[in-house]
Design a protein around this motif. Structure first.
Motif, PDB file in Angstrom:
ATOM      1  N   UNK A  76     -12.945   3.265  -9.697  1.00 55.31           N
ATOM      2  CA  UNK A  76     -12.292   3.436  -8.395  1.00 55.31           C
ATOM      3  C   UNK A  76     -11.293   4.583  -8.433  1.00 55.31           C
ATOM      4  N   UNK A  77     -10.535   4.658  -9.490  1.00 54.24           N
ATOM      5  CA  UNK A  77      -9.570   5.758  -9.637  1.00 54.24           C
ATOM      6  C   UNK A  77     -10.302   7.092  -9.682  1.00 54.24           C
ATOM      7  N   UNK A  78     -11.369   7.166 -10.446  1.00 51.83           N
ATOM      8  CA  UNK A  78     -12.137   8.409 -10.543  1.00 51.83           C
ATOM      9  C   UNK A  78     -12.698   8.827  -9.182  1.00 51.83           C
ATOM     10  N   UNK A  79     -13.189   7.851  -8.413  1.00 53.52           N
ATOM     11  CA  UNK A  79     -13.715   8.152  -7.071  1.00 53.52           C
ATOM     12  C   UNK A  79     -12.619   8.722  -6.171  1.00 53.52           C
ATOM     13  N   UNK A  80     -11.440   8.107  -6.194  1.00 51.59           N
ATOM     14  CA  UNK A  80     -10.335   8.580  -5.357  1.00 51.59           C
ATOM     15  C   UNK A  80      -9.863   9.969  -5.780  1.00 51.59           C
ATOM     16  N   UNK A  81      -9.832  10.216  -7.065  1.00 49.15           N
ATOM     17  CA  UNK A  81      -9.427  11.541  -7.541  1.00 49.15           C
ATOM     18  C   UNK A  81     -10.448  12.587  -7.097  1.00 49.15           C
ATOM     19  N   UNK A  82     -11.737  12.257  -7.178  1.00 50.00           N
ATOM     20  CA  UNK A  82     -12.776  13.190  -6.732  1.00 50.00           C
ATOM     21  C   UNK A  82     -12.659  13.461  -5.234  1.00 50.00           C
ATOM     22  N   UNK A  83     -12.374  12.436  -4.456  1.00 51.17           N
ATOM     23  CA  UNK A  83     -12.184  12.603  -3.017  1.00 51.17           C
ATOM     24  C   UNK A  83     -11.016  13.550  -2.746  1.00 51.17           C
ATOM     25  N   UNK A  84      -9.933  13.348  -3.456  1.00 53.31           N
ATOM     26  CA  UNK A  84      -8.768  14.210  -3.268  1.00 53.31           C
ATOM     27  C   UNK A  84      -9.081  15.654  -3.674  1.00 53.31           C
ATOM     28  N   UNK A  85      -9.824  15.821  -4.772  1.00 49.02           N
ATOM     29  CA  UNK A  85     -10.211  17.167  -5.206  1.00 49.02           C
ATOM     30  C   UNK A  85     -11.069  17.849  -4.135  1.00 49.02           C
ATOM     31  N   UNK A 130      -2.850   9.481  -2.429  1.00 52.95           N
ATOM     32  CA  UNK A 130      -2.128   9.742  -3.684  1.00 52.95           C
ATOM     33  C   UNK A 130      -1.410   8.473  -4.144  1.00 52.95           C
ATOM     34  N   UNK A 131      -0.760   7.763  -3.215  1.00 53.84           N
ATOM     35  CA  UNK A 131      -0.076   6.519  -3.574  1.00 53.84           C
ATOM     36  C   UNK A 131      -1.061   5.487  -4.133  1.00 53.84           C
ATOM     37  N   UNK A 132      -2.236   5.377  -3.517  1.00 52.89           N
ATOM     38  CA  UNK A 132      -3.260   4.442  -3.995  1.00 52.89           C
ATOM     39  C   UNK A 132      -3.716   4.815  -5.402  1.00 52.89           C
ATOM     40  N   UNK A 133      -3.932   6.099  -5.632  1.00 51.15           N
ATOM     41  CA  UNK A 133      -4.366   6.551  -6.958  1.00 51.15           C
ATOM     42  C   UNK A 133      -3.305   6.211  -8.001  1.00 51.15           C
ATOM     43  N   UNK A 134      -2.051   6.508  -7.694  1.00 56.34           N
ATOM     44  CA  UNK A 134      -0.959   6.226  -8.637  1.00 56.34           C
ATOM     45  C   UNK A 134      -0.864   4.726  -8.909  1.00 56.34           C
ATOM     46  N   UNK A 135      -0.949   3.911  -7.856  1.00 57.84           N
ATOM     47  CA  UNK A 135      -0.881   2.461  -8.027  1.00 57.84           C
ATOM     48  C   UNK A 135      -2.034   1.950  -8.886  1.00 57.84           C
ATOM     49  N   UNK A 141      -3.365   0.818 -16.411  1.00 61.76           N
ATOM     50  CA  UNK A 141      -2.573   0.856 -17.644  1.00 61.76           C
ATOM     51  C   UNK A 141      -2.067  -0.532 -18.003  1.00 61.76           C
ATOM     52  N   UNK A 142      -1.634  -1.289 -16.990  1.00 60.61           N
ATOM     53  CA  UNK A 142      -1.164  -2.649 -17.242  1.00 60.61           C
ATOM     54  C   UNK A 142      -2.317  -3.533 -17.734  1.00 60.61           C
TER      55      UNK A 142
END
Length: 183
Positions: A76-85, A130-135, A141-142
């Motif tokens: 999910x994080x990778x998908x959101x980062x790709x969308x932002x890119x 960006x907030x969603x990606x950071x969260x 990490x947790x």
């Protein structure tokens, strides 16, 4: 590998089953629970083997679930980062227009207000993304920390079980040395 152990409730059979289970094999144990020596002792050994199999199965399931959750979160994080890119790339390839030039290039007051509204909506969306990606990264990490902690706990539990197994083996050796029956 699936292994059949006969006499699985006896001293040797039980310890063989424990070792095979610890090595990751699927064990099917058979015993006729005869009265050559204490049937209660054999039943207790059999119950101990079943509990060990259950503990190992539960532990493996927990680890697999944690690993799957982490993989899903990372996807999910990778998908959101790709969308932002992609959004950044689109903004870059569309020209070097700044917010000011977009607003100043309007043909009327209504057009200018529409453009300001559009810029604000895009900025809000990007901030939210960006907030969603950071969260999600923080959650991942947790989850990784939790999984490492769980693995450590499970390792300690396994060491404790091995210690208990050795103590039981020593206890069983002392309390029982069957003597052959005279025929």
């Amino acid at each position: 590998m699936k292994v059949l152990v006969t006499g699985s409730a006896g001293f040797i059979g039980m310890h063989l089953c424990k070792q095979l289970i610890a090595n990751g094999h699927e064990v099917v144990g058979l015993d006729n629970f005869n009265n050559y020596y204490s049937v209660a002792l054999k039943e207790a050994r059999n119950a101990e083997l079943e509990a060990l199999k259950t503990d190992i199965s539960t532990t493996e399931t927990t680890i697999k679930t944690l690993e799957t959750d982490i993989e899903n979160q990372q996807a999910t994080i990778d998908e959101n980062i790709e969308l932002f890119k992609k959004r950044l790339c689109t903004m870059y390839t569309s020209g070097n227009d700044t917010s000011a030039s977009i607003v100043l290039g309007s043909s009327s007051f209504y057009d200018m207000m529409s453009r300001v509204h559009m810029i604000n909506r895009i900025a809000e969306y990007d901030d939210k993304l960006i907030d969603e990606i950071v969260t999600k990264i923080e959650n991942l990490e947790q989850s990784k920390k939790d999984m490492e902690r769980e693995k450590l706990n499970l390792s300690m539990k396994l060491e404790e079980q091995n210690k208990r197994k050795e103590e039981k083996a020593a206890e069983i050796e002392v309390e029982e040395c069957p003597t052959p029956k005279a025929s």
